[in-house]
Write a protein that holds these residues in place. Structure first.
Motif, mmCIF file in Angstrom:
data_model
loop_
_atom_site.group_PDB
_atom_site.id
_atom_site.type_symbol
_atom_site.label_atom_id
_atom_site.label_comp_id
_atom_site.label_asym_id
_atom_site.label_seq_id
_atom_site.Cartn_x
_atom_site.Cartn_y
_atom_site.Cartn_z
ATOM 1 N N GLY A 17 0.779 -1.228 0.000
ATOM 2 C CA GLY A 17 0.000 0.000 0.000
ATOM 3 C C GLY A 17 0.801 1.262 0.000
ATOM 4 O O GLY A 17 0.252 2.353 0.080
ATOM 5 N N ALA A 18 2.122 1.188 -0.104
ATOM 6 C CA ALA A 18 2.941 2.386 -0.016
ATOM 7 C C ALA A 18 2.771 3.246 -1.253
ATOM 8 O O ALA A 18 2.539 2.744 -2.346
ATOM 9 N N PHE A 19 2.893 4.587 -1.070
ATOM 10 C CA PHE A 19 2.883 5.475 -2.218
ATOM 11 C C PHE A 19 4.185 5.299 -2.982
ATOM 12 O O PHE A 19 5.245 5.020 -2.414
ATOM 13 N N PRO A 20 4.183 5.470 -4.310
ATOM 14 C CA PRO A 20 5.408 5.262 -5.090
ATOM 15 C C PRO A 20 6.438 6.325 -4.803
ATOM 16 O O PRO A 20 6.113 7.458 -4.477
ATOM 17 N N ASP A 21 7.706 5.935 -4.930
ATOM 18 C CA ASP A 21 8.789 6.885 -4.714
ATOM 19 C C ASP A 21 8.866 7.859 -5.877
ATOM 20 O O ASP A 21 8.452 7.568 -6.999
ATOM 21 N N ALA A 22 9.443 9.021 -5.594
ATOM 22 C CA ALA A 22 9.657 9.999 -6.646
ATOM 23 C C ALA A 22 10.695 9.454 -7.624
ATOM 24 O O ALA A 22 11.676 8.844 -7.246
ATOM 25 N N SER A 215 2.543 -2.470 -6.026
ATOM 26 C CA SER A 215 1.210 -2.507 -5.432
ATOM 27 C C SER A 215 0.813 -1.123 -4.977
ATOM 28 O O SER A 215 1.656 -0.288 -4.653
ATOM 29 N N VAL A 216 -0.493 -0.883 -4.969
ATOM 30 C CA VAL A 216 -1.062 0.389 -4.502
ATOM 31 C C VAL A 216 -2.232 0.063 -3.585
ATOM 32 O O VAL A 216 -3.194 -0.597 -4.001
ATOM 33 N N GLY A 217 -2.152 0.479 -2.344
ATOM 34 C CA GLY A 217 -3.244 0.283 -1.404
ATOM 35 C C GLY A 217 -4.178 1.477 -1.399
ATOM 36 O O GLY A 217 -3.750 2.632 -1.390
ATOM 37 N N THR A 218 -5.482 1.211 -1.409
ATOM 38 C CA THR A 218 -6.480 2.292 -1.393
ATOM 39 C C THR A 218 -7.519 2.068 -0.307
ATOM 40 O O THR A 218 -8.579 2.686 -0.329
ATOM 41 N N GLY A 219 -7.224 1.177 0.644
ATOM 42 C CA GLY A 219 -8.212 0.821 1.666
ATOM 43 C C GLY A 219 -8.279 1.838 2.788
ATOM 44 O O GLY A 219 -8.479 3.042 2.560
ATOM 45 N N LEU A 220 -8.111 1.371 4.003
ATOM 46 C CA LEU A 220 -8.206 2.251 5.160
ATOM 47 C C LEU A 220 -7.242 3.420 5.031
ATOM 48 O O LEU A 220 -6.079 3.248 4.672
ATOM 49 N N MET A 221 -7.760 4.623 5.287
ATOM 50 C CA MET A 221 -6.978 5.859 5.224
ATOM 51 C C MET A 221 -6.416 6.130 3.835
ATOM 52 O O MET A 221 -5.536 6.954 3.660
ATOM 53 N N GLY A 222 -6.927 5.439 2.843
ATOM 54 C CA GLY A 222 -6.538 5.723 1.475
ATOM 55 C C GLY A 222 -5.298 5.022 0.977
ATOM 56 O O GLY A 222 -4.933 5.180 -0.184
ATOM 57 N N TYR A 223 -4.634 4.254 1.833
ATOM 58 C CA TYR A 223 -3.436 3.579 1.350
ATOM 59 C C TYR A 223 -3.227 2.189 1.932
ATOM 60 O O TYR A 223 -2.312 1.473 1.521
ATOM 61 N N MET A 224 -4.046 1.751 2.891
ATOM 62 C CA MET A 224 -3.861 0.407 3.433
ATOM 63 C C MET A 224 -4.276 -0.634 2.398
ATOM 64 O O MET A 224 -5.051 -0.372 1.481
ATOM 65 N N GLY A 225 -3.773 -1.864 2.591
ATOM 66 C CA GLY A 225 -3.871 -2.860 1.543
ATOM 67 C C GLY A 225 -5.101 -3.736 1.566
ATOM 68 O O GLY A 225 -5.138 -4.714 0.821
ATOM 69 N N ASN A 226 -6.118 -3.434 2.387
ATOM 70 C CA ASN A 226 -7.314 -4.271 2.338
ATOM 71 C C ASN A 226 -8.106 -4.044 1.053
ATOM 72 O O ASN A 226 -8.963 -4.831 0.691
#
Length: 1013
Positions: A17-22, A215-226
């Motif tokens: 769920g981490a945001f991508p690096d610059a 991977s991109v997480g969009t679950g809890l708080m907008g970035y968790m992996g559920n």
């Protein structure tokens, strides 16, 4: 040429769920002339290839043992192709389909009933086999996306900062067992409950390059992996980029949930970033790529879009009429009546026009599908994404263990096509962007006409009016695949590919989840680069461009030292090579070659080297083993990072290139053939064309940089016997006798109890030491001359001669380098050490250089004499002694140390060998120092200060000798403790802790060297 990337090397995954690096800015491209010339000849190195790709998706709803069902439907069966092929259900036994069901044992308690009469999949009827079976060998890429492989409703799973690989391993193992031999896992990514697997056939796997997963997480708080998506990017045949996206979007049937689904999809599309790749022309894209840069994309998973505004009970009731076969007419009782009915009945209607057909029912429901509604409203998946024709029942929600029995729970959810497989080509995306551009231009023209006084609301001024809401063809769906001719797609690399959707359907016979699996099969025709043919074209093009001249532009000619431009190899063979060939290169050896650059043009030429093709132009980067120097000063106006040199017409300069391998990590990589001594330098001519200068050298296998376990398997004759071979894992690792110098394994390979190189080094070093001491004693020395082994005035620590650098009397760097290289060559070639020296080399010079080489050899050991795991045990023991304040007696301490190191017999023997050698060296130095100790009490002695006690009094001769002995032992142990012992992290902790660690390392060696006093 870009290196061949290992497809499995990208299976590592980042934090879920981490945001991508610059990503850094894009790098420059390869020179235009080379790029165009190679591309113009692409027909010579590109061949067409056709493969089939199967994409599957299934929400397993975290039921147990669903991994047992995956192979049965995904590998061995194909989806239904026609609505008439829907599995019918007997109303009296709704869990028994006509075709063989696929169930697992623990999916639901309701499944026990479904398994009572479960047929064997291998004994399915011939009609079932013809309808469902997929010949696995006909599929070249299997792409499977699973959702909810773990319980994502669990807060523990959703908030877990890592992904448990055990669940994914079950599904991988199931697929690997079902696939034919040779299929390889080329991409894998997991995010909590999401799992993406890509398997390639033996013929396709070697062509899969530049694999990147994220991977991109969009679950809890907008970035968790559920909730979120996992993606994989691959490049086929160096020409075709493919992206696979497996996603699980927000659930729920209200408007808020719908908007969150759209937001989830937009986040996945915008935040997905892939690793940089090197394209087919050798251009490195350092800024990486995102979704939209590919040639073919496939987006699948549980998208969770529902049937908007539809009463669930009515939809379930309507669909159950088809699944229970209540539309069938079985009133005919005789063959005559059937024949008469057939004779009078007109041609049957197409399924879509027959009100009693399943397809007509599905067509009436699809306009309420939220996904298609959001596409038309341009809120989600509208930018070129499309889908095959839906002629199968909704995939959600079913009672587990049943076919065609929709949700009978208290919620009674409306059946929906939650699970989908969408795809998009580069052509589709470009067509959408062009359509948007045209709409904006039309809108702009309308606004300009209004400003000029034209009123579109005036009917008298309107020549033609078109309203999409009323005049559009209601049956036209721009987001659906028409199933017509294969679509031709021009890829990013300029090649023409074709794609065709062959099958798209669900698997109603799978009973182990409340979702039904879905699969789509595509036929893909693409152009594949043949590496060997492209290499020939590249060589020819580079040669042609190198000879080309352009009047009026700066031009130079490269003249390589011809006497050394042959492909010298270690076996004496020679081949032509248009570049700089250094031939065989040994460890620590320096070889030089000259290249002359002459300005053969009519104007001044400014030249400079700029690294490899496709590298960053702002910085020149040479490989660590190569250096260069010009015979003139660089232009002052140019940056020192990229020095340049200006040559007048007719002028020339000389460039000296030097190859030297002294980096131990590079030595290890060269020994294992993970690295090679070859490169291409680019000589940039301002306003002119580039010149490519290939560099090549042949590495000679070395004993340096290996582990003890590998060294003991090197046969007589030295490491050079291993040229183009491997040691270690391929060899038999059993030793019949670890106590002797050598023994033989069951396969006949010779083994040593310790590295043979150390036996030779220590034996020769001890012999040299005896000779140095004897020569010193035979010579007359005045009182001011100090023997090289004499103690220093640094407290209680000795000089460490001949192993410590600050104790060496032989200071000539060039001579030491020459001798060290010759000694290393004698070690690797198993030659007598005397052959490594010149006649003018003294015994003292030989001894100190031999000691330096021994220290270097110990440092190069991959695992050390005392490996890090054994040192950790020794350090823990010293900690325990410090806590208990009980210091072991010297003999007990030796026994304890040997017991710990003895857990690895080969390291134990090597440790004893080294400490025994140090003990003999210490004894020799102590004996040599007796005569000096007897006279050092003289007031004129230059080392008188070494006898000063802590309180300032003068020591006696016997005290001084004992003190000198202690210094010798501590100095020797201090010089070799660090090269011999591998601490986990020598720099960890505070300065006090690091000092204590070093003292303990010295102690471990010293306790075996020091006398029992």
């Amino acid at each position: 040429m870009p290196p061949d990337a290992d497809p499995t090397s990208s299976l590592d995954q980042s934090i879920p769920g981490a945001f991508p690096d610059a990503i850094s800015a894009a790098s420059s491209s390869t020179p235009h002339s080379l790029h165009q010339a190679i591309y113009a000849r692409r027909a010579e190195y590109v061949r067409p290839k056709e493969i089939r790709v199967k994409v599957g998706t299934w929400n397993v709803a975290s039921f147990k043992n669903t991994h047992k069902d995956v192979a049965a439907w995904f590998v061995r069966r194909r989806p239904f192709e026609e609505p008439s092929a829907v599995v019918n259900v007997d109303p009296a036994h709704p869990s028994q389909p006509d075709a063989a069901p696929i169930t697992t044992e623990d999916a639901s308690v309701d499944k026990d009933k479904a398994q009572e009469d479960e047929p064997d999949l291998d004994k399915t009827s011939s009609s079932d086999a013809e309808r469902f079976s997929d010949t696995a060998g006909e599929i070249d890429l299997y792409v499977l996306g699973l959702q909810e492989v773990v319980d994502i409703t669990s807060a523990t799973e959703a908030l877990r900062p890592y992904t448990d690989p055990a669940t994914a391993a079950k599904f991988k193992s199931s697929l690997e067992d079902a696939l034919p031999k040779g299929y390889k896992l080329v991409a894998e990514q997991q995010l909590i409950g999401l799992l993406l697997l890509v398997f390639a056939s033996p013929s396709v796997a070697p062509e899969v390059r530049s694999v990147s997963t994220t991977s991109v997480g969009t679950g809890l708080m907008g970035y968790m992996g559920n909730k979120g998506g996992v993606s994989a990017r691959i490049v086929l045949g160096e020409t075709t980029r493919m992206v696979f996206i497996n996603s699980h979007l927000a659930a729920g049937a209200d408007k808020t949930a719908l908007e969150r689904r759209n937001w989830d999809a937009a986040q996945i599309a915008s935040r997905t970033r892939f690793d940089p790749i090197v394209d087919s022309m050798g251009v490195s894209h350092e800024n990486g790529e995102s979704i939209g840069d590919e040639d073919f994309a496939f987006w699948f998973g549980d998208l969770n879009y529902r049937l908007e505004g539809m009463p669930g009970n009515d939809v379930r009731r309507l669909l159950m009429l088809h699944t229970h076969n209540e539309y069938d007419d079985d009133t005919a009782s005789t063959a005559e009546s059937v024949d008469l009915a057939d004779a009078l009945q007109p041609e049957p209607l197409p399924p879509s026009q027959d009100p009693a057909s399943l397809q007509a029912t599905l067509d009436s429901l699809l306009p309420h599908d939220e996904l298609r509604q959001q596409q038309k409203a341009r809120k989600a998946f509208h930018d070129g994404w499309r889908e095959g024709e839906i002629n199968f029942l909704p995939t959600y929600k079913y009672d587990v263990g049943t076919v065609g029995v929709f949700d009978s729970s208290e919620k009674r959810r409306c059946p929906s096509w939650c699970d989908r497989i969408l795809y998009r080509t580069r052509r589709d995306k470009s067509a959408y962007e062009q359509r948007v551009k045209e709409e904006e231009e039309t809108k702009k023209r309308d606004e300009e006409l209004k400003k000029e006084g034209f009123d579109s609301n005036n009917d008298d001024e309107v020549l033609f009016e078109y309203d999409p809401a009323t005049d559009a063809d209601d049956d036209y769906d721009e987001f659906a695949d028409t199933g017509e001719e294969p679509e031709t797609v021009t890829t990013k690399e300029g090649f023409d590919d074709e794609i065709e959707l062959e099958h798209y359907g669900a698997y109603q016979e799978v009973l182990s989840s409340d979702h039904k699996p879905l699969a789509a099969t595509f036929r893909l025709k693409y152009d594949s680069v043949m590496p060997e043919l492209k290499a020939l074209v590249l060589a020819e093009v580079a040669k042609e461009l190198d000879r080309a001249e352009n009047e009026g532009r700066p031009g130079v000619t490269l003249i390589v030292e011809r006497d050394h431009s042959k492909n010298e190899t270690s076996d004496g063979k020679q081949q032509s090579f248009d570049g700089v060939n250094f031939g065989p290169i040994r460890y620590l050896e320096a070889k030089r070659r000259n290249v002359t650059v002459a300005n053969t043009g009519q104007v001044p030429s400014t030249i400079g080297f700029f690294g490899q093709p496709g590298s960053n132009e702002d910085e020149t980067k040479l490989p660590s083993w190569l250096s260069m120097s010009f015979d003139r000063e660089a232009d002052k106006a140019n940056s020192s990072i990229n020095p340049s040199y200006t040559l007048d017409p007719g002028e020339a300069c000389n460039i000296e290139l030097e190859v030297k391998v002294d980096d131990l990590q590079l030595v290890r990589d060269l020994n294992e053939e993970r690295a090679h001594l070859d490169d291409i330098l680019v000589l940039r001519v301002n306003d002119g064309r580039d010149h490519f200068l290939p560099i090549r050298a042949e590495w000679q296998q070395s004993a340096f940089g290996r582990s003890i376990d590998k060294l003991i398997r090197i046969p007589e004759g030295g490491a050079r016997k291993l040229q183009h071979q491997r040691t270690g894992s391929e060899a038999d690792k059993k030793s019949d006798d670890n106590s002797g110098k050598n023994s033989t394994s069951s396969e006949g390979a010779k083994f040593w109890s310790a590295p043979r190189e150390l036996f030779r080094l220590t034996e020769y070093l001890e012999d040299l030491l005896e000779r140095v001491v004897a020569e010193w004693d035979m010579m007359d020395h005045d009182d001011a001359t100090v023997a090289p082994w004499s103690i220093t005035a640094q407290g209680s620590s000795g000089s460490g001669w001949p192993f410590a650098p600050d104790s060496w009397t032989f200071k000539s760097f060039g001579a030491r380098q020459r001798m060290a290289c010759s000694i290393a060559d004698a070690i690797d070639d198993d030659k007598p050490f005397e052959q490594a020296f010149e006649p003018e080399d003294t015994t003292l010079m030989k001894l100190e250089t031999m000691a330096e080489t021994l220290v270097l050899f110990l440092r190069s050991l991959e695992d050390g004499v005392v490996p890090s795991d054994l040192w950790a045990k020794l350090e823990a023991g010293y900690d325990d002694q410090a806590k208990s304040k009980k210091q072991l007696a010297r003999e007990k301490e030796r026994t304890w140390i040997l017991e710990v190191i003895g857990q690895s017999p080969n390291h134990s023997v090597t440790f004893v060998l080294m400490t025994s050698m140090l003990g003999r060296v210490a004894t020799e130095i102590r004996n040599a120092g007796k005569s000096e100790t007897e006279s050092i009490t003289s007031p004129t002695s230059p080392i008188k200060r070494t006898l000063t006690a802590v309180g300032g009094r003068m020591r006696s001769a016997s005290e001084a000798q004992k003190y000198a002995a202690l210094n010798v032992e501590k100095g020797l142990a201090g010089a070799l403790a660090e090269p011999m012992i591998r601490a986990v992290d020598k720099t960890a902790g505070k300065e006090k802790d690091k000092q204590l660690r070093r003292q303990r390392m010295v102690r471990v060696v010293e306790v075996f060297v020091a006398l029992d006093v």
